[in-house]
Design a protein around this motif. Sequence first.
Motif, PDB file in Angstrom:
ATOM      1  N   ARG A 197       0.833  -1.201   0.000  1.00 55.83           N
ATOM      2  CA  ARG A 197       0.000   0.000   0.000  1.00 55.83           C
ATOM      3  C   ARG A 197       0.872   1.256   0.000  1.00 55.83           C
ATOM      4  O   ARG A 197       1.865   1.339   0.704  1.00 55.83           O
ATOM      5  CB  ARG A 197      -0.881  -0.025   1.241  1.00 55.83           C
ATOM      6  CG  ARG A 197      -1.839   1.126   1.343  1.00 55.83           C
ATOM      7  CD  ARG A 197      -2.679   0.994   2.593  1.00 55.83           C
ATOM      8  NE  ARG A 197      -3.696   2.026   2.597  1.00 55.83           N
ATOM      9  CZ  ARG A 197      -4.884   1.897   3.157  1.00 55.83           C
ATOM     10  NH1 ARG A 197      -5.198   0.777   3.760  1.00 55.83           N
ATOM     11  NH2 ARG A 197      -5.737   2.873   3.125  1.00 55.83           N
ATOM     12  N   PHE A 198       0.479   2.246  -0.821  1.00 59.03           N
ATOM     13  CA  PHE A 198       1.203   3.519  -0.847  1.00 59.03           C
ATOM     14  C   PHE A 198       0.598   4.414   0.230  1.00 59.03           C
ATOM     15  O   PHE A 198      -0.596   4.715   0.204  1.00 59.03           O
ATOM     16  CB  PHE A 198       1.072   4.190  -2.221  1.00 59.03           C
ATOM     17  CG  PHE A 198       1.954   5.396  -2.370  1.00 59.03           C
ATOM     18  CD1 PHE A 198       3.203   5.281  -2.956  1.00 59.03           C
ATOM     19  CD2 PHE A 198       1.545   6.646  -1.916  1.00 59.03           C
ATOM     20  CE1 PHE A 198       4.033   6.385  -3.094  1.00 59.03           C
ATOM     21  CE2 PHE A 198       2.358   7.755  -2.044  1.00 59.03           C
ATOM     22  CZ  PHE A 198       3.604   7.630  -2.631  1.00 59.03           C
ATOM     23  N   PRO A 199       1.397   4.887   1.191  1.00 58.29           N
ATOM     24  CA  PRO A 199       0.877   5.687   2.304  1.00 58.29           C
ATOM     25  C   PRO A 199       0.663   7.156   1.910  1.00 58.29           C
ATOM     26  O   PRO A 199       1.376   8.054   2.362  1.00 58.29           O
ATOM     27  CB  PRO A 199       1.966   5.533   3.368  1.00 58.29           C
ATOM     28  CG  PRO A 199       3.223   5.361   2.570  1.00 58.29           C
ATOM     29  CD  PRO A 199       2.824   4.607   1.332  1.00 58.29           C
ATOM     30  N   LEU A 200      -0.323   7.386   1.079  1.00 58.65           N
ATOM     31  CA  LEU A 200      -0.582   8.728   0.563  1.00 58.65           C
ATOM     32  C   LEU A 200      -1.038   9.654   1.676  1.00 58.65           C
ATOM     33  O   LEU A 200      -1.986   9.370   2.395  1.00 58.65           O
ATOM     34  CB  LEU A 200      -1.649   8.657  -0.536  1.00 58.65           C
ATOM     35  CG  LEU A 200      -1.993   9.942  -1.264  1.00 58.65           C
ATOM     36  CD1 LEU A 200      -0.771  10.495  -1.991  1.00 58.65           C
ATOM     37  CD2 LEU A 200      -3.129   9.700  -2.252  1.00 58.65           C
ATOM     38  N   GLY A 201      -0.327  10.756   1.818  1.00 57.14           N
ATOM     39  CA  GLY A 201      -0.729  11.797   2.758  1.00 57.14           C
ATOM     40  C   GLY A 201      -1.613  12.779   2.016  1.00 57.14           C
ATOM     41  O   GLY A 201      -2.809  12.609   1.908  1.00 57.14           O
ATOM     42  N   SER A 202      -0.991  13.784   1.431  1.00 59.38           N
ATOM     43  CA  SER A 202      -1.746  14.749   0.629  1.00 59.38           C
ATOM     44  C   SER A 202      -1.182  14.758  -0.782  1.00 59.38           C
ATOM     45  O   SER A 202      -0.092  14.243  -1.046  1.00 59.38           O
ATOM     46  CB  SER A 202      -1.663  16.149   1.252  1.00 59.38           C
ATOM     47  OG  SER A 202      -0.322  16.602   1.225  1.00 59.38           O
ATOM     48  N   ILE A 203      -1.938  15.362  -1.658  1.00 61.61           N
ATOM     49  CA  ILE A 203      -1.528  15.458  -3.049  1.00 61.61           C
ATOM     50  C   ILE A 203      -1.932  16.854  -3.537  1.00 61.61           C
ATOM     51  O   ILE A 203      -3.073  17.264  -3.357  1.00 61.61           O
ATOM     52  CB  ILE A 203      -2.148  14.310  -3.879  1.00 61.61           C
ATOM     53  CG1 ILE A 203      -1.627  14.281  -5.293  1.00 61.61           C
ATOM     54  CG2 ILE A 203      -3.640  14.300  -3.808  1.00 61.61           C
ATOM     55  CD1 ILE A 203      -1.952  12.991  -6.033  1.00 61.61           C
ATOM     56  N   ALA A 204      -0.964  17.600  -4.071  1.00 60.85           N
ATOM     57  CA  ALA A 204      -1.201  18.987  -4.479  1.00 60.85           C
ATOM     58  C   ALA A 204      -0.952  19.128  -5.978  1.00 60.85           C
ATOM     59  O   ALA A 204       0.077  18.686  -6.486  1.00 60.85           O
ATOM     60  CB  ALA A 204      -0.287  19.936  -3.708  1.00 60.85           C
ATOM     61  N   PHE A 205      -1.895  19.752  -6.664  1.00 61.09           N
ATOM     62  CA  PHE A 205      -1.827  19.914  -8.110  1.00 61.09           C
ATOM     63  C   PHE A 205      -1.594  21.374  -8.484  1.00 61.09           C
ATOM     64  O   PHE A 205      -2.168  22.270  -7.877  1.00 61.09           O
ATOM     65  CB  PHE A 205      -3.149  19.470  -8.759  1.00 61.09           C
ATOM     66  CG  PHE A 205      -3.389  17.997  -8.700  1.00 61.09           C
ATOM     67  CD1 PHE A 205      -3.225  17.216  -9.835  1.00 61.09           C
ATOM     68  CD2 PHE A 205      -3.793  17.382  -7.526  1.00 61.09           C
ATOM     69  CE1 PHE A 205      -3.452  15.857  -9.793  1.00 61.09           C
ATOM     70  CE2 PHE A 205      -4.025  16.030  -7.475  1.00 61.09           C
ATOM     71  CZ  PHE A 205      -3.844  15.258  -8.612  1.00 61.09           C
ATOM     72  N   ASP A 206      -0.794  21.584  -9.507  1.00 65.74           N
ATOM     73  CA  ASP A 206      -0.607  22.901 -10.123  1.00 65.74           C
ATOM     74  C   ASP A 206      -0.665  22.659 -11.629  1.00 65.74           C
ATOM     75  O   ASP A 206       0.343  22.338 -12.256  1.00 65.74           O
ATOM     76  CB  ASP A 206       0.731  23.511  -9.716  1.00 65.74           C
ATOM     77  CG  ASP A 206       0.936  24.911 -10.284  1.00 65.74           C
ATOM     78  OD1 ASP A 206      -0.003  25.444 -10.925  1.00 65.74           O
ATOM     79  OD2 ASP A 206       2.027  25.469 -10.103  1.00 65.74           O
ATOM     80  N   TYR A 207      -1.859  22.740 -12.196  1.00 64.64           N
ATOM     81  CA  TYR A 207      -2.091  22.426 -13.606  1.00 64.64           C
ATOM     82  C   TYR A 207      -2.442  23.679 -14.401  1.00 64.64           C
ATOM     83  O   TYR A 207      -3.060  24.614 -13.873  1.00 64.64           O
ATOM     84  CB  TYR A 207      -3.258  21.444 -13.756  1.00 64.64           C
ATOM     85  CG  TYR A 207      -2.924  19.987 -13.585  1.00 64.64           C
ATOM     86  CD1 TYR A 207      -1.640  19.537 -13.335  1.00 64.64           C
ATOM     87  CD2 TYR A 207      -3.931  19.036 -13.670  1.00 64.64           C
ATOM     88  CE1 TYR A 207      -1.368  18.183 -13.187  1.00 64.64           C
ATOM     89  CE2 TYR A 207      -3.660  17.685 -13.530  1.00 64.64           C
ATOM     90  CZ  TYR A 207      -2.378  17.266 -13.287  1.00 64.64           C
ATOM     91  OH  TYR A 207      -2.108  15.926 -13.145  1.00 64.64           O
TER      92      TYR A 207
END
Length: 185
Positions: free
Chosen positions: A95-105
């Motif tokens: 399992r990938f322990p994803l915390g947060s994910i932030a996008f700049d598109y």
Amino acid sequence: WVGMWRPCIKRAASACLSRGQTRLYSTQYEYGCTGSGLGARATVSFVTGHEVKTDLPSKLGGKDEHPQPVELVLAGLIGCEVSTASFVARHMVPRFPLGSIAFDYRASRDGSAPVSLPLDVELPASPVIRTVTGTVTVTVAPSAGEETQDRVDELKRHTGARCPVHRTLAAAGVKFETEWKLQGR
């Protein structure tokens, strides 16, 4: 929660499957909305009860009071990739322990086509979104150990393959030039 009975949400799934099966919901999803507009502004109401408004900048005849429709396409892409990445991370092995994910598109298209005149002359360019560029910064959950860029690349690959909005845009010819990177690298 695989194997447990879950209440069916009629808008999202037509049937729940019985205990022991791996697919919890129907594979057919339907979405619905109604809309109306005046000038460059539109209001769209969804069957889920949510509402969104759109507008154009004043130089294009709007009042610039709400996001442009193309901006909402980009917002939909980010929202879809966030939820899809969360699903993918939970099911990666390990399992990938994803915390947060932030996008700049950023999305780009030729702006001359929609406003090209006269109407009965071939458009000088296509009005479609041509590219989506940007970065995605992935943060690992605080309680997790180290992760690698290779695993972030795997998360990106699986997310792009499963995200309905990403796949729809890609099928329409949108070129993705996005970099997913591990926070702190």
